[in-house]
Design a protein around this motif. Structure first.
Motif, PDB file in Angstrom:
ATOM      1  N   LYS A  94      91.115  45.435  20.520  1.00 38.50           N
ATOM      2  CA  LYS A  94      91.054  44.475  19.413  1.00 38.50           C
ATOM      3  C   LYS A  94      91.203  42.778  19.656  1.00 38.50           C
ATOM      4  O   LYS A  94      91.647  42.140  18.683  1.00 38.50           O
ATOM      5  CB  LYS A  94      91.422  44.943  18.064  1.00 38.50           C
ATOM      6  CG  LYS A  94      90.798  46.222  17.749  1.00 38.50           C
ATOM      7  CD  LYS A  94      91.464  46.833  16.155  1.00 38.50           C
ATOM      8  CE  LYS A  94      90.881  47.999  15.848  1.00 38.50           C
ATOM      9  NZ  LYS A  94      91.461  48.529  14.609  1.00 38.50           N
ATOM     10  N   ASN A  95      91.417  42.583  21.043  1.00 37.13           N
ATOM     11  CA  ASN A  95      91.639  41.048  21.276  1.00 37.13           C
ATOM     12  C   ASN A  95      90.320  40.662  21.476  1.00 37.13           C
ATOM     13  O   ASN A  95      89.753  40.569  22.964  1.00 37.13           O
ATOM     14  CB  ASN A  95      92.538  41.302  22.533  1.00 37.13           C
ATOM     15  CG  ASN A  95      93.032  39.788  22.718  1.00 37.13           C
ATOM     16  OD1 ASN A  95      92.331  38.667  22.641  1.00 37.13           O
ATOM     17  ND2 ASN A  95      94.105  39.572  23.213  1.00 37.13           N
ATOM     18  N   TYR A  96      89.604  40.234  20.609  1.00 39.69           N
ATOM     19  CA  TYR A  96      88.139  39.734  20.782  1.00 39.69           C
ATOM     20  C   TYR A  96      87.967  38.599  21.626  1.00 39.69           C
ATOM     21  O   TYR A  96      87.046  38.380  22.128  1.00 39.69           O
ATOM     22  CB  TYR A  96      87.182  40.067  19.389  1.00 39.69           C
ATOM     23  CG  TYR A  96      87.451  41.193  18.771  1.00 39.69           C
ATOM     24  CD1 TYR A  96      87.119  42.383  19.450  1.00 39.69           C
ATOM     25  CD2 TYR A  96      88.082  41.499  17.549  1.00 39.69           C
ATOM     26  CE1 TYR A  96      87.360  43.762  18.842  1.00 39.69           C
ATOM     27  CE2 TYR A  96      88.186  42.505  17.017  1.00 39.69           C
ATOM     28  CZ  TYR A  96      87.714  43.684  17.610  1.00 39.69           C
ATOM     29  OH  TYR A  96      87.889  44.865  16.914  1.00 39.69           O
ATOM     30  N   ASN A  97      88.962  37.674  21.566  1.00 44.87           N
ATOM     31  CA  ASN A  97      88.844  36.216  22.099  1.00 44.87           C
ATOM     32  C   ASN A  97      88.811  36.571  23.561  1.00 44.87           C
ATOM     33  O   ASN A  97      87.930  35.934  24.371  1.00 44.87           O
ATOM     34  CB  ASN A  97      89.872  35.426  21.818  1.00 44.87           C
ATOM     35  CG  ASN A  97      89.959  34.737  20.502  1.00 44.87           C
ATOM     36  OD1 ASN A  97      88.735  34.568  19.875  1.00 44.87           O
ATOM     37  ND2 ASN A  97      90.826  34.497  19.813  1.00 44.87           N
ATOM     38  N   ARG A 100      85.770  38.295  24.777  1.00 48.77           N
ATOM     39  CA  ARG A 100      84.488  37.362  25.055  1.00 48.77           C
ATOM     40  C   ARG A 100      84.740  36.647  26.086  1.00 48.77           C
ATOM     41  O   ARG A 100      83.681  36.526  26.926  1.00 48.77           O
ATOM     42  CB  ARG A 100      84.718  36.416  23.813  1.00 48.77           C
ATOM     43  CG  ARG A 100      83.591  35.421  24.039  1.00 48.77           C
ATOM     44  CD  ARG A 100      83.902  34.204  22.998  1.00 48.77           C
ATOM     45  NE  ARG A 100      85.117  33.576  23.483  1.00 48.77           N
ATOM     46  CZ  ARG A 100      86.227  32.962  22.672  1.00 48.77           C
ATOM     47  NH1 ARG A 100      85.831  32.878  21.194  1.00 48.77           N
ATOM     48  NH2 ARG A 100      87.300  32.608  23.024  1.00 48.77           N
ATOM     49  N   ALA A 123      81.495  42.179  21.294  1.00 50.29           N
ATOM     50  CA  ALA A 123      82.893  41.366  21.058  1.00 50.29           C
ATOM     51  C   ALA A 123      82.547  40.147  20.192  1.00 50.29           C
ATOM     52  O   ALA A 123      83.212  39.751  19.296  1.00 50.29           O
ATOM     53  CB  ALA A 123      83.451  40.697  22.613  1.00 50.29           C
ATOM     54  N   LEU A 124      81.446  39.312  20.555  1.00 55.45           N
ATOM     55  CA  LEU A 124      80.897  38.345  19.497  1.00 55.45           C
ATOM     56  C   LEU A 124      80.891  38.665  18.134  1.00 55.45           C
ATOM     57  O   LEU A 124      81.093  37.931  17.338  1.00 55.45           O
ATOM     58  CB  LEU A 124      79.607  37.589  20.218  1.00 55.45           C
ATOM     59  CG  LEU A 124      79.854  36.858  21.606  1.00 55.45           C
ATOM     60  CD1 LEU A 124      78.792  36.385  22.123  1.00 55.45           C
ATOM     61  CD2 LEU A 124      80.754  35.555  21.225  1.00 55.45           C
ATOM     62  N   LYS A 126      82.185  41.038  16.427  1.00 55.12           N
ATOM     63  CA  LYS A 126      83.542  41.272  15.933  1.00 55.12           C
ATOM     64  C   LYS A 126      83.988  39.958  15.344  1.00 55.12           C
ATOM     65  O   LYS A 126      84.911  39.835  14.630  1.00 55.12           O
ATOM     66  CB  LYS A 126      84.478  42.017  16.871  1.00 55.12           C
ATOM     67  CG  LYS A 126      84.116  43.183  17.199  1.00 55.12           C
ATOM     68  CD  LYS A 126      84.346  44.125  15.657  1.00 55.12           C
ATOM     69  CE  LYS A 126      83.909  45.703  16.075  1.00 55.12           C
ATOM     70  NZ  LYS A 126      84.310  46.416  14.856  1.00 55.12           N
ATOM     71  N   GLN A 127      83.578  38.756  16.101  1.00 53.99           N
ATOM     72  CA  GLN A 127      84.045  37.314  15.669  1.00 53.99           C
ATOM     73  C   GLN A 127      83.208  36.725  14.850  1.00 53.99           C
ATOM     74  O   GLN A 127      83.164  35.436  14.493  1.00 53.99           O
ATOM     75  CB  GLN A 127      84.345  36.428  16.933  1.00 53.99           C
ATOM     76  CG  GLN A 127      85.208  37.041  18.075  1.00 53.99           C
ATOM     77  CD  GLN A 127      85.399  36.355  19.011  1.00 53.99           C
ATOM     78  OE1 GLN A 127      84.595  35.869  19.893  1.00 53.99           O
ATOM     79  NE2 GLN A 127      86.659  35.667  19.384  1.00 53.99           N
ATOM     80  N   SER A 129      79.999  36.034  15.446  1.00 52.50           N
ATOM     81  CA  SER A 129      79.451  35.086  16.334  1.00 52.50           C
ATOM     82  C   SER A 129      78.120  35.708  17.109  1.00 52.50           C
ATOM     83  O   SER A 129      78.122  37.063  16.906  1.00 52.50           O
ATOM     84  CB  SER A 129      80.056  34.266  17.233  1.00 52.50           C
ATOM     85  OG  SER A 129      79.593  33.152  18.016  1.00 52.50           O
TER      86      SER A 129
END
Length: 314
Positions: A94-97, A100, A123-124, A126-127, A129
């Motif tokens: 869950k470290n989406y940055n 990405r 991943a995007l 989840k943000q 984006s």
């Protein structure tokens, strides 16, 4: 030698998964040979770290897996496979940055790899984006990447996003076929939505529709008729209005499972357990769906753990 043989088998499976997705159907690929060549280029330290990282990821020890993949990266900082493995591990953690960032690095190295693209898209998402928001020159210049993206959106039932990608492509057989499939899916979705809305209007007063029993009635009807797309929407709305009702989380997880979104199913189904008190029948349903969801992501350990919790006779 035994460890080298084992990791070669593991990496062959991993390599096969990537190559089968990334290459055209008629491509002739010797996966075992590719894995053999890959492994022969690296030291025992690299193999040891890589093998252990895969093992730790498999048992959901993501912090440890990430550290080991970073060690692999230190030993070979240009390895694209490791970039992608880091993207997946950070996503699961869950470290989406960082998921990405490593996803972008992998995709830039191999823009036409749909597996890499799918990881980055998730991943995007989840943000909040999308890949279109990234300043990546490869996006507008690569036809295959855009085709892959349209297919990914289509499989995720994000039909409007898929059409937005396709409208910028030149007319081809691929474009015509996928556009036709998307329009058919949108038409089916709209018909289901209209039918469900009409049924709700006829059979429910405005008060009962917004009530707990009203939601339960609609959800049970949608489960019976296999309207999984609408079920996801109704169940999510019900859970938002009645956040302490585990049945609504169960219904949402059920819909996610039926549409192949097993990780989303796990998230909401495990959340339902926080509110589950004394209802053995509902507990059995939740545990069964969790078993199906974990089997869907090839985690048989967790699947069996939940399936063993199902109590017979309820």
């Amino acid at each position: 030698m035994v460890r080298r043989k084992i990791i070669r088998i593991v990496f062959t499976a991993l390599m096969g998964q990537v190559l089968l997705i990334a290459q055209e159907k008629d491509s002739e690929i010797n996966i075992e040979e590719s894995a053999e060549v890959f492994l022969e280029e690296y030291s025992d330290d690299f193999e040891e770290a890589f093998f252990e990282a895969l093992k730790q990821k498999g048992i959901e020890n993501y912090d440890r897996a990430i550290n080991l993949f970073l060690e692999c990266k230190r030993l070979d900082d240009k390895n694209i496979v490791i970039d992608h493995e880091l993207a997946k591990a950070y996503f699961l953690n869950k470290n989406y940055n960082l998921a990405r960032d490593y996803g972008v690095a992998a995709l830039i190295s191999e823009p036409e790899n749909s597996w890499y693209l799918n990881t980055l898209v998730e991943a995007l998402e989840k943000q909040g984006s999308s890949i279109e928001d990234l300043d990546m020159g490869i996006f507008s210049d690569n036809l295959k990447l855009q085709q892959n993206l349209a297919l990914i959106y289509y499989k995720k039932e994000k039909y409007e996003d898929a059409l937005a990608v396709l409208k910028n492509l030149k007319k081809t057989t691929f474009l015509d076929d996928l556009t036709s499939k998307i329009n058919d899916s949108i038409e089916k979705r709209n018909k289901i939505s209209q039918k469900t809305t009409f049924s709700a209007t006829v059979n429910n007063t405005s008060e009962s529709t917004s009530s707990l029993n009203g939601y339960k009635g609609r959800i049970q009807s949608l489960i019976r008729t296999n309207n999984h797309m609408i079920l996801k929407q109704v169940a999510a709305d019900a859970a938002e209005n009645f956040p302490s009702q585990p049945y609504f989380y169960y219904a949402q997880g059920y819909a996610f499972n039926k549409t192949g979104k097993h990780r989303d199913a796990i998230e909401v189904l495990e959340a339902s357990l926080d509110y589950l008190v004394g209802d053995i029948s509902l507990a059995n349903k939740i545990y069964s769906e969790l078993g199906e969801a974990y089997n869907g992501i090839n985690n048989s350990v967790k699947a069996n753990m939940y399936l063993r919790k199902v109590k017979p006779g309820f």
